[in-house]
Enzyme design. Sequence first.
Site, mmCIF file in Angstrom:
data_model
loop_
_atom_site.group_PDB
_atom_site.id
_atom_site.type_symbol
_atom_site.label_atom_id
_atom_site.label_comp_id
_atom_site.label_asym_id
_atom_site.label_seq_id
_atom_site.Cartn_x
_atom_site.Cartn_y
_atom_site.Cartn_z
ATOM 1 N N LYS A 35 0.751 -1.174 0.062
ATOM 2 C CA LYS A 35 0.031 0.061 -0.086
ATOM 3 C C LYS A 35 0.802 1.309 0.049
ATOM 4 O O LYS A 35 2.055 1.163 0.138
ATOM 5 C CB LYS A 35 -0.989 0.027 1.212
ATOM 6 C CG LYS A 35 -0.237 0.128 2.602
ATOM 7 C CD LYS A 35 -1.176 -0.407 3.632
ATOM 8 C CE LYS A 35 -0.465 -0.322 4.806
ATOM 9 N NZ LYS A 35 -1.213 -1.073 5.975
ATOM 10 N N TYR A 255 16.438 30.273 8.210
ATOM 11 C CA TYR A 255 15.253 31.058 8.561
ATOM 12 C C TYR A 255 15.395 31.197 9.781
ATOM 13 O O TYR A 255 15.457 30.319 10.615
ATOM 14 C CB TYR A 255 14.011 30.522 7.925
ATOM 15 C CG TYR A 255 14.022 30.525 6.336
ATOM 16 C CD1 TYR A 255 13.590 31.990 5.859
ATOM 17 C CD2 TYR A 255 14.017 29.445 5.638
ATOM 18 C CE1 TYR A 255 13.526 32.326 4.440
ATOM 19 C CE2 TYR A 255 13.668 29.705 4.284
ATOM 20 C CZ TYR A 255 13.478 31.058 3.628
ATOM 21 O OH TYR A 255 13.352 31.021 2.376
HETATM 22 C C1 PLP Z 1 -0.299 -1.972 6.736
HETATM 23 C C2 PLP Z 1 -0.749 -3.301 6.964
HETATM 24 C C3 PLP Z 1 0.207 -4.280 7.469
HETATM 25 C C4 PLP Z 1 1.661 -4.151 7.395
HETATM 26 O O1 PLP Z 1 2.054 -3.577 8.434
HETATM 27 P P1 PLP Z 1 3.511 -3.394 8.751
HETATM 28 O O2 PLP Z 1 3.615 -2.759 10.018
HETATM 29 O O3 PLP Z 1 3.883 -2.474 7.799
HETATM 30 O O4 PLP Z 1 4.226 -4.565 8.721
HETATM 31 C C5 PLP Z 1 -0.424 -5.620 7.792
HETATM 32 N N1 PLP Z 1 -1.626 -5.641 7.574
HETATM 33 C C6 PLP Z 1 -2.688 -4.985 7.494
HETATM 34 C C7 PLP Z 1 -4.004 -4.936 7.459
HETATM 35 C C8 PLP Z 1 -2.238 -3.519 6.951
HETATM 36 O O5 PLP Z 1 -2.950 -2.511 6.908
#
Ligand code: PLP
Length: 361
Positions: A35, A255
């Site tokens: 994702k 800045y």
């Molecule tokens: C994002 C996600 C993961 C992965 O999590 P990590 O901490 O990056 O390993 C696993 N399961 C679900 C449902 C997620 O949304």
Amino acid sequence: MLRKPVARIDLTALQHNLRQVRQLAPESKVLAVLKANAYGHGMLKVAEQLQQADAFGVARLDEALSLRAGGVVKPIVLLEGFFDADELPQIVASNLQVVVHQQEQVDAIVAAELDAPIRVWLKMDTGMHRLGLMPEHYQTAYQRLSQSPNCLPAFRLMSHFACADDRQSPDTQAQLQCFYHHSQGLAGEVSLANSAGVLAWPESHQQWVRPGIMLYGVSPMLQQQAMPIELKPVMTLCSRVIAVRSIAAGETVGYGSAWQTPQATRLAVVAIGYGDGYPRNVPNGTPVLVHGKRYPIVGRVSMDMLTIDIGTDAVQSGDEVVLWGQGLPVAEIAAKVGTIPYELLCNITPRVDFHYNSSAL
Ligand SMILES: *Cc1c(COP(=O)(O)O)cnc(C)c1O
């Protein structure tokens, strides 16, 4: 030589990290989580490189569709499922699998007329209280769906941990117990573990693990405990020095004149800033690497530039500067600004060039 930020993506490190997942969870299949553009690394490139994964997970339908459009044929799971019955024909046509986490989704699947049945990952809320069916409604949802011709037999049964990154927290055990208690007697492959589950909770591995961040070479654990495996950072964020100058004692830099030279020194100006996704709020002293040596950031980060104190060292215009990655864990920078490495990786902006290198190291 372009003097602008580059995210170097080490594709062999990605494969290395997947092998570490396999080593820790040898009995489990791996759903690799891609994702948010593969945590900022480039979703399609990462997918192409993770041929050894058993499935991919994305948050949203458009992410799944762009994987399919890019030629990815592996199983893809929509981790948030669908939100409207309208999406179901597309899900069937693109051969996507769905997480079902609320009653409305159960109703929509049962009521739909589909060309083919879909694969359901039935999610229980065991304490995270984000997505998932309440434990007491889980068995009923399972029964309703299993009677529907719209579902492939053999569901996946899943839940998600709130505190698996903390080995000391009792919550993970409580979530495991809740899950096993309320899924008792139901057939289906089980999936509970995110990266922290893979790393720290072997009892959660079951048939499917769902690593995200660890594939990118970053540990999610709060206590950076000794690990039986080694993760290699996939992204190294670098840029170059664009100017070197001498500054007298007592002068201020940047800045807001937020930093003052205690003594005469030399500064290197580096071509990266918050407009590239480097966090603006890093404190003075946050490290970068030049020729493998640490130098402190001084003064405020600007949109396109930041300054480092190089003293009398032979740092020159054009030299490469590493902001995080190999030799400088992104988790260290994240801690400086009170966030998690996930956020820094996701925040790289399109202005940064990505260089994919499968022969690094
Ligand atoms: C994002 C996600 C993961 C992965 O999590 P990590 O901490 O990056 O390993 C696993 N399961 C679900 C449902 C997620 O949304």
